[in-house]
Write a protein that holds these residues in place. Structure first.
Motif, PDB file in Angstrom:
ATOM      1  N   LEU A  81      50.327  32.059  25.700  1.00 58.09           N
ATOM      2  CA  LEU A  81      49.177  32.313  26.553  1.00 58.09           C
ATOM      3  C   LEU A  81      48.535  33.640  26.170  1.00 58.09           C
ATOM      4  O   LEU A  81      49.221  34.648  26.013  1.00 58.09           O
ATOM      5  N   ILE A 136      44.845  36.197  26.846  1.00 59.23           N
ATOM      6  CA  ILE A 136      43.664  36.403  27.681  1.00 59.23           C
ATOM      7  C   ILE A 136      42.459  35.792  26.966  1.00 59.23           C
ATOM      8  O   ILE A 136      42.179  36.139  25.813  1.00 59.23           O
ATOM      9  N   GLN A 185      37.426  33.279  36.511  1.00 58.00           N
ATOM     10  CA  GLN A 185      38.212  33.234  35.280  1.00 58.00           C
ATOM     11  C   GLN A 185      39.493  34.055  35.391  1.00 58.00           C
ATOM     12  O   GLN A 185      40.518  33.695  34.813  1.00 58.00           O
ATOM     13  N   THR A 186      39.441  35.142  36.155  1.00 56.57           N
ATOM     14  CA  THR A 186      40.652  35.939  36.370  1.00 56.57           C
ATOM     15  C   THR A 186      41.686  35.130  37.143  1.00 56.57           C
ATOM     16  O   THR A 186      42.880  35.142  36.814  1.00 56.57           O
ATOM     17  N   TYR A 212      43.258  32.556  34.825  1.00 52.19           N
ATOM     18  CA  TYR A 212      44.234  33.155  33.912  1.00 52.19           C
ATOM     19  C   TYR A 212      45.525  33.519  34.660  1.00 52.19           C
ATOM     20  O   TYR A 212      46.631  33.284  34.159  1.00 52.19           O
ATOM     21  N   GLU A 263      47.665  30.469  35.157  1.00 49.84           N
ATOM     22  CA  GLU A 263      48.422  30.100  33.961  1.00 49.84           C
ATOM     23  C   GLU A 263      49.544  31.099  33.691  1.00 49.84           C
ATOM     24  O   GLU A 263      50.619  30.731  33.188  1.00 49.84           O
ATOM     25  N   LYS A 264      49.297  32.356  34.038  1.00 50.26           N
ATOM     26  CA  LYS A 264      50.335  33.375  33.870  1.00 50.26           C
ATOM     27  C   LYS A 264      51.534  33.080  34.762  1.00 50.26           C
ATOM     28  O   LYS A 264      52.691  33.321  34.382  1.00 50.26           O
ATOM     29  N   ASP A 269      46.713  26.469  26.548  1.00 50.98           N
ATOM     30  CA  ASP A 269      45.275  26.394  26.228  1.00 50.98           C
ATOM     31  C   ASP A 269      45.031  25.738  24.872  1.00 50.98           C
ATOM     32  O   ASP A 269      44.436  26.326  23.969  1.00 50.98           O
ATOM     33  N   ASP A 306      45.654  22.894  29.668  1.00 55.08           N
ATOM     34  CA  ASP A 306      46.182  24.204  30.064  1.00 55.08           C
ATOM     35  C   ASP A 306      47.585  24.427  29.510  1.00 55.08           C
ATOM     36  O   ASP A 306      47.871  25.465  28.904  1.00 55.08           O
TER      37      ASP A 306
END
Length: 321
Positions: A6, A8, A39-40, A43, A46-47, A66, A79
């Motif tokens: 992953l 950024i 978008q933050t 992310y 996904e984190k 991604d 994802d």
């Protein structure tokens, strides 16, 4: 094993730079902030997946974050993709706060937060479409089509999920990310036959990585922001103002708080790379860093040991981002 880690997204880095470099009075500033928040959150969702995925045995599963492929007609992005010798798992990650109501009658997701209802596209439809596209991609590339299971993974542990009791598809397909290792264990009991050898698994993994194509988004174009709207200068690492000035002793000093830094220009150069291009000339750096001396700029850029192209006045320095 994590085959594609992953990272950024570049679009998120562009928005972060835009927030720093755009005047708050710009008419599209609020739209930039909203896009940045969305978008933050994506992310961060996904984190959140990294920890539960770490419980999967590395020798059994190959993990791709991604992954963006082309099925012959359309691009599609997954994802998280889990690849094993027996089956494939697709995870569509959602990081939406509040209460989520899955409405199968109208194929939509309704979020309730602060007594406000807001509709979203149905992520189950989205992940099912990704499954079909992945099958098409495998067939198009003459690769074996393993059993594929797809799920919607909720990244925010505080998100409440609701649906009708007879909505079995949603009850099977939607889960909180911390339950993923247990769901994978269930799948292992169902799919015990191995369709691939270790060599074939590695070959498929390599083909997935080779076929990946990064999504190029220009956030300045999206939000109709011109080059002259971008504020030049070097930010203070303490008060976050464009008030750093280069002194003769090769340090930056903030004109407001007086803090000094030897490398405050690095973040400014990274902003330039995210918003414009990842190479910069002496003249461009001189303007963007608000410096008056070309020789000072040359020393500063050379001290970073950046790769260069061209020579003399046409020298361009590649910014590592």
């Amino acid at each position: 094993m994590i085959n594609k880690p992953l990272q950024i997204p570049r679009s998120l880095k562009q928005l972060q730079a835009l927030k720093r470099r755009l005047d708050p009075d710009h008419p599209n500033y609020e739209a930039v902030l909203q896009d940045l928040a969305i978008q933050t959150a994506g992310y961060k969702g996904e984190k959140e997946m990294e920890y539960p995925l770490s419980f999967l045995p590395a020798e059994t599963y190959q993990i791709f974050h991604d992954l963006r492929l082309h099925d012959g007609i359309h691009f599609f992005q997954i994802d998280v993709l889990l690849l094993s010798r027996s089956f494939i798992t697709i995870l569509e990650v959602k990081n939406i706060a509040g209460t989520l109501i899955f409405d199968s009658d109208f194929n939509q997701l309704i979020r309730i937060q602060n007594n406000i209802k807001e509709p979203f596209p149905d992520p189950i439809v989205q992940v099912k479409r990704q499954r079909l596209q992945l099958v098409n991609w495998l067939r198009k590339n003459s690769l074996p089509v393993l059993p594929i299971q797809e799920y919607v993974a909720i990244g925010n542990p505080r998100t409440m999920l609701e649906t009708s009791q007879n909505n079995h598809d949603i009850l099977r397909k939607v889960l909180h990310c911390n339950t993923i290792p247990f769901k994978i264990k269930e799948l292992e009991k169902v799919y015990q036959k191995e369709f691939l050898t270790s060599e074939q698994l590695d070959e498929l993994s390599n083909k997935l990585l080779a076929a990946h194509s990064d999504l190029e988004k220009n956030m300045m174009s999206k939000h109709q922001i011109s080059t002259h709207n971008i504020l030049p200068g070097v930010y203070c690492i303490k008060c976050s103002k464009l008030t750093m000035r280069r002194l003769k002793n090769s340090v930056w000093m903030c004109g407001l708080c007086g803090i000094t830094s030897k490398d405050a220009h690095i973040e400014a150069l990274e902003d330039y790379a995210h918003l414009f291009q990842n190479s910069i000339s002496n003249r461009e750096a001189k303007s963007f860093l608000n410096l008056s001396s070309s020789s000072t700029v040359k020393r500063l850029l050379k001290s970073l040991n950046l790769d260069t192209t061209g020579s003399y006045r046409s020298t361009a320095y590649k910014i590592n981002i």
